[in-house]
Design a protein around this motif. Structure first.
Motif, PDB file in Angstrom:
ATOM      1  N   ILE A  26       0.835  -1.210   0.000  1.00 13.33           N
ATOM      2  CA  ILE A  26       0.000   0.000   0.000  1.00 13.33           C
ATOM      3  C   ILE A  26       0.868   1.258   0.000  1.00 13.33           C
ATOM      4  O   ILE A  26       0.539   2.251  -0.665  1.00 13.33           O
ATOM      5  CB  ILE A  26      -1.012   0.006   1.185  1.00 13.33           C
ATOM      6  N   GLN A  27       1.990   1.222   0.701  1.00 16.68           N
ATOM      7  CA  GLN A  27       2.920   2.356   0.678  1.00 16.68           C
ATOM      8  C   GLN A  27       3.528   2.516  -0.711  1.00 16.68           C
ATOM      9  O   GLN A  27       3.728   3.629  -1.181  1.00 16.68           O
ATOM     10  CB  GLN A  27       4.027   2.187   1.716  1.00 16.68           C
ATOM     11  N   LEU A  28       3.820   1.402  -1.360  1.00 21.26           N
ATOM     12  CA  LEU A  28       4.378   1.421  -2.707  1.00 21.26           C
ATOM     13  C   LEU A  28       3.415   2.122  -3.671  1.00 21.26           C
ATOM     14  O   LEU A  28       3.800   3.030  -4.406  1.00 21.26           O
ATOM     15  CB  LEU A  28       4.661  -0.011  -3.186  1.00 21.26           C
ATOM     16  N   VAL A  29       2.153   1.719  -3.649  1.00 18.87           N
ATOM     17  CA  VAL A  29       1.153   2.319  -4.534  1.00 18.87           C
ATOM     18  C   VAL A  29       0.963   3.800  -4.197  1.00 18.87           C
ATOM     19  O   VAL A  29       0.890   4.648  -5.090  1.00 18.87           O
ATOM     20  CB  VAL A  29      -0.186   1.553  -4.449  1.00 18.87           C
ATOM     21  N   THR A  30       0.913   4.120  -2.916  1.00 18.32           N
ATOM     22  CA  THR A  30       0.734   5.514  -2.491  1.00 18.32           C
ATOM     23  C   THR A  30       1.881   6.386  -2.978  1.00 18.32           C
ATOM     24  O   THR A  30       1.650   7.479  -3.528  1.00 18.32           O
ATOM     25  CB  THR A  30       0.621   5.593  -0.957  1.00 18.32           C
ATOM     26  N   GLN A  31       3.115   5.930  -2.799  1.00 20.53           N
ATOM     27  CA  GLN A  31       4.278   6.700  -3.252  1.00 20.53           C
ATOM     28  C   GLN A  31       4.274   6.867  -4.773  1.00 20.53           C
ATOM     29  O   GLN A  31       4.553   7.952  -5.286  1.00 20.53           O
ATOM     30  CB  GLN A  31       5.578   6.031  -2.806  1.00 20.53           C
ATOM     31  N   LYS A  32       3.952   5.795  -5.479  1.00 22.76           N
ATOM     32  CA  LYS A  32       3.935   5.871  -6.945  1.00 22.76           C
ATOM     33  C   LYS A  32       2.846   6.818  -7.434  1.00 22.76           C
ATOM     34  O   LYS A  32       3.060   7.582  -8.378  1.00 22.76           O
ATOM     35  CB  LYS A  32       3.759   4.486  -7.560  1.00 22.76           C
ATOM     36  N   LEU A  33       1.685   6.804  -6.799  1.00 18.35           N
ATOM     37  CA  LEU A  33       0.603   7.712  -7.195  1.00 18.35           C
ATOM     38  C   LEU A  33       0.953   9.170  -6.904  1.00 18.35           C
ATOM     39  O   LEU A  33       0.653  10.053  -7.709  1.00 18.35           O
ATOM     40  CB  LEU A  33      -0.709   7.317  -6.508  1.00 18.35           C
TER      41      LEU A  33
END
Length: 106
Positions: A26-33
């Motif tokens: 979830i942190q990965l997706v948040t950072q990428k977004l």
């Protein structure tokens, strides 16, 4: 309008492919977004800075080529340049139309 630009998907792919230091999915997706948002905001300013100026410049270039062809005759290079200008102008006009349509809906 963005999706009609040739570099749109490349811009998204490059942003999404950059490495992150996230420890969970979830942190990965948040950072990428978050990074994608900043990237697209900057890309929008650079690419679509002034669509009216782009239309004007492309129209003037097309007109100059057509005047030159009328004065000196057509050459293969002039015809190819004229076609390129016409295609570019059509793309810019299409982008402007999409943008105007979206604004009118709001």
């Amino acid at each position: 309008m963005w999706t009609t630009h040739p570099s749109f998907m490349h811009t998204i792919s490059n942003s999404w492919a950059q490495h992150t230091t996230a420890s969970s999915p979830i942190q990965l997706v948040t950072q990428k977004l978050k990074r994608l948002k900043a990237t697209l905001k900057n890309w929008n300013c650079v690419v679509f800075k002034n669509i009216y100026m782009e239309m004007e410049e492309t129209s003037e270039a097309l007109n100059a080529i057509q005047v030159e062809a009328a004065l000196y005759g057509d050459t293969e290079d002039r015809l190819l340049t004229e076609i390129d200008c016409m295609v570019h102008l059509n793309t810019v006009l299409h982008q402007h139309h999409i943008n105007s349509t979206k604004r009118n809906r709001l």
